[in-house]
Design an enzyme around this catalytic site. Structure first.
Site, PDB file in Angstrom:
ATOM      1  N   SER A   1      11.034  -1.409   5.286  1.00 26.61           N
ATOM      2  CA  SER A   1      10.160  -0.816   4.279  1.00 26.61           C
ATOM      3  C   SER A   1       9.105  -1.842   3.901  1.00 26.61           C
ATOM      4  CB  SER A   1      10.971  -0.416   3.046  1.00 26.61           C
ATOM      5  OG  SER A   1      10.135   0.165   2.063  1.00 26.61           O
TER       6      SER A   1
ATOM      7  N   HIS B   1      -5.416   9.134   9.949  1.00 22.97           N
ATOM      8  CA  HIS B   1      -4.741  10.385  10.315  1.00 22.97           C
ATOM      9  C   HIS B   1      -4.787  10.654  11.820  1.00 22.97           C
ATOM     10  CE1 HIS B   1      -3.179  12.298   6.695  1.00 22.97           C
ATOM     11  NE2 HIS B   1      -4.131  11.630   6.054  1.00 22.97           N
TER      12      HIS B   1
ATOM     13  N   HIS C   1      -0.499  -4.842  -0.517  1.00 24.94           N
ATOM     14  CA  HIS C   1      -1.510  -4.769  -1.572  1.00 24.94           C
ATOM     15  C   HIS C   1      -2.613  -5.779  -1.265  1.00 24.94           C
ATOM     16  CE1 HIS C   1       0.759  -2.088  -4.175  1.00 24.94           C
ATOM     17  NE2 HIS C   1       1.824  -2.859  -4.055  1.00 24.94           N
TER      18      HIS C   1
ATOM     19  N   HIS D   1       1.633   1.762   2.838  1.00 25.15           N
ATOM     20  CA  HIS D   1       3.092   1.764   2.763  1.00 25.15           C
ATOM     21  C   HIS D   1       3.629   2.357   4.058  1.00 25.15           C
ATOM     22  CE1 HIS D   1       6.612   4.524   2.088  1.00 25.15           C
ATOM     23  NE2 HIS D   1       7.153   3.377   1.727  1.00 25.15           N
TER      24      HIS D   1
ATOM     25  N   ARG E   1      13.823   4.389   8.698  1.00 25.61           N
ATOM     26  CA  ARG E   1      15.191   4.143   8.252  1.00 25.61           C
ATOM     27  C   ARG E   1      16.176   5.037   9.006  1.00 25.61           C
ATOM     28  NH1 ARG E   1      12.172   6.832   4.532  1.00 25.61           N
ATOM     29  NH2 ARG E   1      12.864   8.938   3.987  1.00 25.61           N
TER      30      ARG E   1
ATOM     31  N   HIS F   1       3.520  14.282 -12.861  1.00 26.04           N
ATOM     32  CA  HIS F   1       3.114  14.162 -14.259  1.00 26.04           C
ATOM     33  C   HIS F   1       1.629  13.836 -14.415  1.00 26.04           C
ATOM     34  CE1 HIS F   1       4.449  10.054 -13.103  1.00 26.04           C
ATOM     35  NE2 HIS F   1       3.462   9.656 -13.872  1.00 26.04           N
TER      36      HIS F   1
ATOM     37  N   GLY G   1      21.740  -2.235  -4.914  1.00 29.68           N
ATOM     38  CA  GLY G   1      20.971  -3.057  -3.982  1.00 29.68           C
ATOM     39  C   GLY G   1      20.355  -4.268  -4.654  1.00 29.68           C
ATOM     40  N   ARG G   2      19.718  -5.082  -3.835  1.00 29.73           N
ATOM     41  CA  ARG G   2      19.109  -6.319  -4.319  1.00 29.73           C
ATOM     42  C   ARG G   2      17.784  -5.986  -5.006  1.00 29.73           C
ATOM     43  NH1 ARG G   2      15.854 -10.687  -2.013  1.00 29.73           N
ATOM     44  NH2 ARG G   2      16.624 -12.699  -2.784  1.00 29.73           N
TER      45      ARG G   2
END
Length: 306
Positions: free
Chosen positions: A98, A151, A102, A112, A116, A181, A265-266
């Site tokens: 993952s 794309h 930035h 991003h 997995r 939201h 998790g960490r």
């Protein structure tokens, strides 16, 4: 499933570690100033571990985190069984790469990617497994050339597979990276897939690899085009404001973040996706007919870029 197409956990793990190395090498070379630190870690009770790699305060990347993890546990958490209650109580292994990049320059989008593999087992029952992942792009200042390239590369990753693969996973990405939201898309999308297993292990693994291998091809040319463009203090401030949306999405909706936190998790590795500098502003008003307004009105609307 034929015995020849049983899940090969070691093959997946070897691919993921290699992918992490390849992506870090490409990004460090592009930055030209800083390299990734390597932080290997282990979970307690022998439940796996991982390798977190972070580049900070580089010439091009303000923070780039690329994480490999391979963890196991006695039972799947609520985030993994919400849509599949039949998996509750099974032992599991989860592994993946993952990353969130930035950049410093607000003309360069944040990106991003994630690939997995999950496998859930129970004595005297067939294992249940699936692949997931994708990649998506979050520009601060929209650019049609970049959107089309991103794309088009995503579509290329899907071309060796079923005819509707790109359109299906592009639409899923638009739906997933939606900030309810705010009634906003997080960015311009890309690909998102999950629960992939219906084509058998080998074919599903091929698709995950294609997505992983196309990420750098999708992102690096955009970085190279935009990294030296001039920008103002106002544009930097807008970048920091928009980064707040990234924080909101990751902490409220992101499956990977929720899964990591719910499985103990960490924390440092899970939250490495957050930007190092963010600016929250109460009730910010975006002036009409500006590049900032165009981001909302034009770019942050699902489109057929490819």
């Amino acid at each position: 499933m034929s015995t020849k197409d049983q899940p090969d956990i070691e093959a997946v793990k070897n691919y993921l570690v290699t992918l992490q190395n390849n992506i870090c090498s490409a990004l460090a070379k592009e930055d030209g100033e800083k390299d990734f630190i390597v932080d290997e870690w282990q979970r307690e009770n022998g439940q796996g571990g991982g390798i977190t790699r972070v580049l900070s305060d580089g010439a091009v990347f303000e923070q780039a985190g690329v994480n490999f993890s391979h963890v196991s546990g006695g039972q799947l958490p609520a985030s993994a069984t919400a849509h599949r209650p039949e998996l509750a109580g099974r032992e599991f292994q989860a592994m993946g790469v993952s990353l969130v990049i930035h950049p410093k320059n607000p003309k360069v989008p944040t990106s991003h990617a994630n690939v997995r593999f999950f496998i859930a087992t129970k004595e005297n029952e067939e294992p249940v497994w699936w692949f997931g992942g994708g990649f998506d792009l979050t520009p601060y200042y929209g650019n049609e050339e970049d959107c089309i390239h991103w794309h088009t590369t995503a579509k290329k990753a899907c071309e060796p597979f079923a005819k509707d693969t790109y359109s299906k996973y592009k639409a899923w990405c638009d739906d997933y990276f939606y900030i309810k939201h705010r009634d906003e898309q997080r960015g311009i999308g890309g690909l998102f897939f999950d629960d992939l297993n219906e084509q058998g292990f080998s074919r599903s693994f091929d698709f995950m690899r294609s997505v992983g291998d196309h990420y750098i091809d999708a992102y690096l040319p955009i970085v190279q085009r935009r990294k030296d463009e001039p920008y103002s203090d106002e544009q930097r401030a807008f970048q920091l404001y928009r980064r707040g949306r990234y924080v909101e999405f990751n902490l409220v909706y992101d499956r990977g973040t929720l899964f990591g936190l719910q499985t103990g998790g960490r924390t440092e590795s899970i939250l490495m996706s957050l930007p190092p500098v963010v600016h929250f502003e109460y009730n910010k008003v975006i002036p009409e007919n500006t590049e900032e307004a165009k981001l909302y009105d034009y770019y942050l609307k699902p489109k057929d870029w490819a």
